[in-house]
Design a protein around this motif. Structure first.
Motif, mmCIF file in Angstrom:
data_model
loop_
_atom_site.group_PDB
_atom_site.id
_atom_site.type_symbol
_atom_site.label_atom_id
_atom_site.label_comp_id
_atom_site.label_asym_id
_atom_site.label_seq_id
_atom_site.Cartn_x
_atom_site.Cartn_y
_atom_site.Cartn_z
ATOM 1 N N HIS A 138 0.810 -1.122 0.432
ATOM 2 C CA HIS A 138 0.000 0.328 -0.398
ATOM 3 C C HIS A 138 0.853 1.343 -0.222
ATOM 4 O O HIS A 138 0.206 1.973 0.048
ATOM 5 C CB HIS A 138 -0.963 0.073 1.556
ATOM 6 N N GLY A 139 2.526 0.894 0.288
ATOM 7 C CA GLY A 139 3.134 2.448 -0.778
ATOM 8 C C GLY A 139 3.445 3.004 1.190
ATOM 9 O O GLY A 139 3.677 3.232 1.662
ATOM 10 N N ALA A 140 2.629 1.998 2.681
ATOM 11 C CA ALA A 140 3.170 2.182 3.981
ATOM 12 C C ALA A 140 4.892 1.811 4.352
ATOM 13 O O ALA A 140 5.303 0.874 4.153
ATOM 14 C CB ALA A 140 2.273 2.045 4.454
ATOM 15 N N LEU A 141 5.285 2.554 4.860
ATOM 16 C CA LEU A 141 6.231 2.651 5.432
ATOM 17 C C LEU A 141 6.894 1.611 6.819
ATOM 18 O O LEU A 141 6.210 2.758 7.605
ATOM 19 C CB LEU A 141 7.488 3.748 5.736
ATOM 20 N N ALA A 142 7.671 0.624 7.528
ATOM 21 C CA ALA A 142 7.211 0.205 8.686
ATOM 22 C C ALA A 142 9.151 0.141 8.636
ATOM 23 O O ALA A 142 9.475 -0.288 8.215
ATOM 24 C CB ALA A 142 6.857 -0.915 8.396
ATOM 25 N N ALA A 143 9.513 0.805 9.551
ATOM 26 C CA ALA A 143 10.808 0.606 10.250
ATOM 27 C C ALA A 143 11.133 -0.806 10.258
ATOM 28 O O ALA A 143 10.975 -1.847 11.023
ATOM 29 C CB ALA A 143 11.014 1.770 11.307
ATOM 30 N N ASN A 144 12.531 -0.512 9.845
ATOM 31 C CA ASN A 144 12.386 -2.315 10.006
ATOM 32 C C ASN A 144 14.454 -2.290 10.528
ATOM 33 O O ASN A 144 15.175 -0.904 9.843
ATOM 34 C CB ASN A 144 13.118 -2.703 8.815
ATOM 35 N N ALA A 145 14.936 -2.856 11.843
ATOM 36 C CA ALA A 145 16.452 -2.368 12.546
ATOM 37 C C ALA A 145 17.188 -2.649 11.418
ATOM 38 O O ALA A 145 18.008 -1.939 11.373
ATOM 39 C CB ALA A 145 15.719 -2.996 14.155
ATOM 40 N N ASP A 146 17.327 -3.629 10.712
ATOM 41 C CA ASP A 146 18.680 -3.916 9.936
ATOM 42 C C ASP A 146 18.794 -3.402 8.666
ATOM 43 O O ASP A 146 19.561 -2.316 8.396
ATOM 44 C CB ASP A 146 18.482 -5.145 9.450
ATOM 45 N N ALA A 147 16.897 -2.297 7.965
ATOM 46 C CA ALA A 147 17.165 -1.471 7.464
ATOM 47 C C ALA A 147 17.545 -0.563 8.252
ATOM 48 O O ALA A 147 18.566 0.700 7.031
ATOM 49 C CB ALA A 147 15.895 -1.757 6.608
ATOM 50 N N THR A 148 17.704 -0.394 8.660
ATOM 51 C CA THR A 148 17.835 1.215 9.736
ATOM 52 C C THR A 148 19.732 1.323 9.700
ATOM 53 O O THR A 148 20.569 2.399 9.475
ATOM 54 C CB THR A 148 16.858 1.590 11.007
#
Length: 414
Positions: free
Chosen positions: A211-221
């Motif tokens: 849906h285009g929403a962003l959910a933070a991911n610690a690894d990606a961060t």
């Protein structure tokens, strides 16, 4: 930055501990197992290298170089020999003598990691230029990269490519798609706004959801903080922040603001517990050692040395069994975390990480310290020879000196 055991074609991925694996593997529908390939003598590690050979080799060589070791020639040659003619690297090629073709599953992560290792070691300018050329040729419209050429941009892949571009001497921000998108543009778009939406604020999403929403991911961060700073896998501590971290609200943050906001989110996650937890949906609440090490590197790079003390101490105390089970890439991650914080990797919680890493691969040629000692010993030996030669000449008195002078004089006469 994560230890990748990734199949080269990824339709969808989930994060498990420190490993990015295909969804098919995660849900138990993996292909029928095949016999493990023989481990080449120049390769680090003893496990099947099919999905992480180039990745773990690159990290191992980077870590050895960072602490002043000279990696074995055959280890470096093995990595360089994995490159395809078009400049790209696959996760592993059992027969590197065979030409790469359309079935060779090259990827951006293996290629970018190899660039960082070979650039650091030196002597591979031609190969790194070709690899960077290939990476630039598969850049997405938004300025980022996916794991495979043409795949949707993700924070991890974009960040490791940024590190490769910087390691090769380029300016990542100047590498733009035909549509004008830069790697920093892609990362900023994956940054979760600081609008008070819980623990996700300031972090980075791996990719937007459907849906285009962003959910933070610690690894990606952790990866994207380094990427937004234009830094690679090897980094040193940034200038300490005078007032700690804040999550700065901005409609479109600058790369620097996005990096600071990402570090803010990591510091917040590590406030109550000194480690990050598994990011796999439905997984048990268990420590993620690799992601914690990566977070330490990211926080240090952003200037948060104070925030690295607790997770680093936790890693020193608890990461031994994980590193032993995981192998060379894990030891490399810990070494890079130690390096970023100015910690001695040879005395990491009572463990010599450099020695442990070395035991997983071919013996190093020499360390920088050993070479300097050898050079000093040689100079001392030469001084000793000169002193005893002078003493010897003095003992033989005028006869010996006269003979030497006489002989030289005769040779100079016409």
């Amino acid at each position: 930055m994560i230890v990748r055991r990734t199949a080269a074609v990824l339709a969808a991925t989930v994060v498990i501990g420190t490993a990015l694996v295909p969804a098919a593997v995660a849900d138990g529908s993996s292909p029928s197992p095949t016999a493990s390939p023989a481990i080449p003598s120049g390769l680090f590690g003893s496990t099947d290298p099919t999905y992480d050979g180039v990745w773990r080799q690159s990290l191992a060589l980077l870590a050895q170089h960072t602490v002043g070791e000279r990696p074995a020639s055959k280890a470096v040659d093995w990595l360089a020999g994995q490159q395809c003619a078009n400049g790209a690297f696959a996760a592993y090629r059992a027969d590197a003598a065979a030409a790469c073709d359309t079935k060779t599953m090259v990827d951006t992560n293996s290629t970018a990691a190899a660039v960082q290792a070979l650039a650091a070691l030196g002597g591979h300018d031609g190969g790194t230029r070709k690899a960077v050329g290939w990476l630039e040729s598969v850049q997405n419209k938004d300025g980022g990269w996916g794991y495979t050429a043409g795949g949707p941009s993700d924070a991890n892949s974009t960040s490791v490519v940024v590190g490769a571009l910087a390691a090769a001497g380029g300016k990542p921000g100047d590498v733009k798609s035909k549509e004008g998108g830069s790697p920093y543009d892609a990362l900023v778009k994956l940054s979760v706004p600081c609008d008070g939406k819980g623990a996700d604020a300031g972090g980075f999403a791996y990719q937007p959801d459907k849906h285009g929403a962003l959910a933070a991911n610690a690894d990606a961060t952790a990866a994207a903080v380094l990427g937004s700073l234009g830094k690679g896998l090897v980094t040193t501590a940034g200038k300490p922040l005078p007032h700690g971290y804040t999550c700065e609200k901005a409609a479109t943050p600058t790369p620097g603001q996005a990096a600071n906001n990402g570090a803010f989110q990591l510091a917040r996650l590590l406030h109550d517990t000194p480690y990050l937890k598994s990011a796999m949906p439905g997984a048990k609440d268990r420590p993620d050692y690799g992601n914690t090490a990566d977070a330490v590197v990211a926080l240090a790079a952003q200037g948060g040395i104070a925030e690295t003390k607790k997770p680093l101490a936790w890693l020193e105390k608890n990461s031994g069994p994980w590193a032993t089970a995981s192998g060379p890439a894990a030891y490399a991650q810990l070494i890079l975390a130690a390096h970023a914080t100015g910690t001695d990797p040879r005395a990491f919680g009572g463990t010599d990480l450099v020695e442990r890493l070395g035991a997983t691969g071919p013996a190093v040629q020499a360390s920088a310290g050993a070479e300097k000692k050898d050079q000093k010993d040689q100079k001392d030996d030469n001084k000793g020879v000169n002193v005893w030669w002078i003493i010897g000449v003095g003992l033989v008195g005028g006869i010996g000196i006269g003979f030497l002078i006489s002989g030289r004089s005769k040779k100079q006469q016409p």
